[in-house]
Design an enzyme around this catalytic site. Structure first.
Site, PDB file in Angstrom:
ATOM      1  N   THR A 235       0.860  -1.204  -0.028  1.00  0.00           N
ATOM      2  CA  THR A 235       0.066   0.032  -0.091  1.00  0.00           C
ATOM      3  C   THR A 235       1.056   1.137   0.062  1.00  0.00           C
ATOM      4  O   THR A 235       0.507   2.533   0.374  1.00  0.00           O
ATOM      5  CB  THR A 235      -0.950  -0.047   1.355  1.00  0.00           C
ATOM      6  OG1 THR A 235      -0.044  -0.073   2.488  1.00  0.00           O
ATOM      7  CG2 THR A 235      -1.942  -1.064   1.279  1.00  0.00           C
ATOM      8  N   ALA A 236       2.343   1.227  -0.323  1.00  0.00           N
ATOM      9  CA  ALA A 236       3.026   2.337  -0.230  1.00  0.00           C
ATOM     10  C   ALA A 236       3.391   2.858  -1.829  1.00  0.00           C
ATOM     11  O   ALA A 236       2.652   4.064  -1.825  1.00  0.00           O
ATOM     12  CB  ALA A 236       4.345   1.832   0.409  1.00  0.00           C
ATOM     13  N   ARG A 237       4.011   2.436  -2.326  1.00  0.00           N
ATOM     14  CA  ARG A 237       4.416   2.968  -3.791  1.00  0.00           C
ATOM     15  C   ARG A 237       4.739   1.858  -4.795  1.00  0.00           C
ATOM     16  O   ARG A 237       5.502   0.823  -4.321  1.00  0.00           O
ATOM     17  CB  ARG A 237       5.443   3.832  -3.942  1.00  0.00           C
ATOM     18  CG  ARG A 237       5.016   5.317  -3.198  1.00  0.00           C
ATOM     19  CD  ARG A 237       3.983   6.085  -4.095  1.00  0.00           C
ATOM     20  NE  ARG A 237       3.660   7.405  -3.731  1.00  0.00           N
ATOM     21  CZ  ARG A 237       2.554   7.759  -2.877  1.00  0.00           C
ATOM     22  NH1 ARG A 237       1.892   7.043  -2.690  1.00  0.00           N
ATOM     23  NH2 ARG A 237       2.159   8.995  -2.607  1.00  0.00           N
ATOM     24  N   ASP A 261      -2.380  -2.138  -3.864  1.00  0.00           N
ATOM     25  CA  ASP A 261      -3.062  -0.991  -4.187  1.00  0.00           C
ATOM     26  C   ASP A 261      -2.377   0.191  -4.932  1.00  0.00           C
ATOM     27  O   ASP A 261      -2.818   1.222  -5.213  1.00  0.00           O
ATOM     28  CB  ASP A 261      -3.133  -0.254  -2.644  1.00  0.00           C
ATOM     29  CG  ASP A 261      -4.286   0.862  -2.601  1.00  0.00           C
ATOM     30  OD1 ASP A 261      -5.267   0.876  -3.342  1.00  0.00           O
ATOM     31  OD2 ASP A 261      -3.959   1.877  -2.047  1.00  0.00           O
ATOM     32  N   GLU A 266       0.492   4.248 -12.994  1.00  0.00           N
ATOM     33  CA  GLU A 266      -0.765   4.655 -12.504  1.00  0.00           C
ATOM     34  C   GLU A 266      -1.175   5.968 -13.237  1.00  0.00           C
ATOM     35  O   GLU A 266      -0.499   6.851 -13.402  1.00  0.00           O
ATOM     36  CB  GLU A 266      -0.848   5.064 -10.856  1.00  0.00           C
ATOM     37  CG  GLU A 266      -0.499   3.943  -9.921  1.00  0.00           C
ATOM     38  CD  GLU A 266      -0.503   4.374  -8.520  1.00  0.00           C
ATOM     39  OE1 GLU A 266      -1.176   5.405  -8.015  1.00  0.00           O
ATOM     40  OE2 GLU A 266      -0.092   3.511  -7.658  1.00  0.00           O
ATOM     41  N   HIS A 284      -5.137   2.348  -6.033  1.00  0.00           N
ATOM     42  CA  HIS A 284      -4.418   3.278  -5.141  1.00  0.00           C
ATOM     43  C   HIS A 284      -5.803   3.869  -4.118  1.00  0.00           C
ATOM     44  O   HIS A 284      -5.769   5.011  -4.196  1.00  0.00           O
ATOM     45  CB  HIS A 284      -3.879   4.343  -5.858  1.00  0.00           C
ATOM     46  CG  HIS A 284      -2.913   5.141  -5.010  1.00  0.00           C
ATOM     47  ND1 HIS A 284      -1.495   5.452  -5.498  1.00  0.00           N
ATOM     48  CD2 HIS A 284      -2.999   5.426  -3.852  1.00  0.00           C
ATOM     49  CE1 HIS A 284      -0.803   6.275  -4.606  1.00  0.00           C
ATOM     50  NE2 HIS A 284      -1.536   6.111  -3.512  1.00  0.00           N
ATOM     51  N   GLY A 286      -5.966   3.619  -0.841  1.00  0.00           N
ATOM     52  CA  GLY A 286      -5.341   3.882   0.694  1.00  0.00           C
ATOM     53  C   GLY A 286      -5.960   4.656   1.547  1.00  0.00           C
ATOM     54  O   GLY A 286      -6.633   4.571   2.453  1.00  0.00           O
TER      55      GLY A 286
HETATM   56  C1  DGY Z   1      -0.250   9.611   0.012  1.00  0.00           C
HETATM   57  O1  DGY Z   1      -0.670  10.404   0.451  1.00  0.00           O
HETATM   58  O2  DGY Z   1       0.849   9.340  -0.091  1.00  0.00           O
HETATM   59  C2  DGY Z   1      -1.153   8.674  -0.452  1.00  0.00           C
HETATM   60  O3  DGY Z   1      -0.678   7.786  -1.399  1.00  0.00           O
HETATM   61  C3  DGY Z   1      -2.290   9.429  -1.546  1.00  0.00           C
HETATM   62  O4  DGY Z   1      -1.619  10.305  -2.360  1.00  0.00           O
END
Ligand code: DGY
Length: 318
Positions: A235-237, A261, A266, A284, A286
């Site tokens: 759920t990070a990048r 996610d 993207e 994405h 999250g």
């Molecule tokens: C963040 O805040 O980094 C989330 O991934 C949404 O951009």
């Protein structure tokens, strides 16, 4: 009045608050703004509020208007910004930590549970009418309760994932730049290397920031350190993962299931993941709850308000 450009459509209460205090320009058709558009806006703005979808690379930053004093990110992640370049231009940068930890941890748990228990495949059976009958050997997933969870990056989101996972009696392991103090560690087992972490756990959640040091942290070698049949959640990048290596491991079964996610590309993701039934994917989402998207806007506006009142913004990064 201060000229504020908001580069994406935000939830109405945030826009209302912004309009009450700033002369707002809004990208109201919500397209992802190109570098040229961002540069053009910056020449008309004292402040920009941007999302992670707007790339502020060194090349773009070099061309930003001299009026621009602050970039208030509507995100906790700032990998889309060249912080050094912004700093050298004297532009203040803020982000929105804390307020999205609960929402992101919910999605991490959803993906961990959904991938382990084969939620995507089960959903498809019902939608396509292929569920023939209940059977003792049908759709056997992996039980999450009492498993060992390895969290890479024990910042606010990682700590919140750990808290939720303890509700499933999971044993928490983690790696982090620094070991946490005992009151934050709450009994979690610290590993000084990702290798030792991956070798020790059944399931993995990525919760670290994307930096040049963490790019492709998940690659053929580090996947090899994971236990056969591991479950992997990101759920990070997307840029933390060599997606081709992850797809190979999902196809071979070395990684039993993944919940994703975030993706390198993207929107769109990677079409190869869509061919893997053992992958549960989200676009994405999250931080995407009504509560959190409002809280992110409030936090970004708090930072702007403080800056233009001559105070130090709470979440100043440079
Ligand atoms: C963040 O805040 O980094 C989330 O991934 C949404 O951009």
């Amino acid at each position: 009045m201060v000229d504020l450009s908001i580069t994406r459509l935000l939830v109405e209460p945030v826009l209302e608050r912004a309009r009450n205090n700033y002369a707002v320009w809004l990208n109201d058709d919500d397209h992802i703004m190109s570098s040229d558009e961002l540069i053009a806006r910056s020449h008309e703005s004292d402040a920009l509020m941007v999302c992670h979808s707007e790339l502020l690379s060194a090349d773009v930053v070099a061309k930003l208007g001299s009026r621009l004093k602050i970039v208030a990110n509507y995100s906790v992640g700032v990998d889309h910004c060249d912080l050094e370049a912004l700093k050298s231009r004297g532009i203040v940068v803020t982000n929105t930590p804390d307020v999205l930890s609960d929402a992101t941890a919910e999605i991490a748990m959803l993906l961990l549970l959904g991938a382990s228990r084969r939620a995507y495949e089960g959903d498809q059976m019902l939608r396509h009418g292929t569920w023939k009958h209940w059977a003792p050997v049908e759709m056997n997933g992996i039980q999450v309760t009492s498993k060992k969870l390895g969290i890479v990056g024990m910042g606010r989101v990682g700590q919140t994932v750990a808290k939720r996972a303890r509700g499933f009696d999971m044993e928490i392991h983690y790696s982090n730049r620094r070991r946490l103090p005992p009151e934050l560690e709450c009994g979690a087992i610290y590993h000084t290397s990702v290798k030792s972490l991956f070798e020790a756990v059944d399931m993995i959640s990525l919760n670290c920031p994307a930096t040049p040091e963490t790019d492709y942290l998940i690659n053929a070698e580090s996947i090899g350190w994971m236990r056969p049949g591991a479950v992997f959640v990101n759920t990070a990048r997307g840029r933390l993962v060599d997606e081709a290596a992850l797809i190979d491991a999902l196809q071979s079964g070395h990684i039993a299931a993944a919940g994703l996610d975030v993706f390198q590309n993207e929107p769109g993701g990677n079409p190869e993941f869509a061919k893997c039934p053992n992958v549960l994917m989200l676009p994405h989402l999250g931080s995407s709850t009504r509560e959190t998207r409002k809280a992110m806007g409030d936090r970004a506006l708090d930072n702007l308000d403080a800056f233009f009142a001559g105070q130090e913004p709470r979440d100043r990064l440079v």
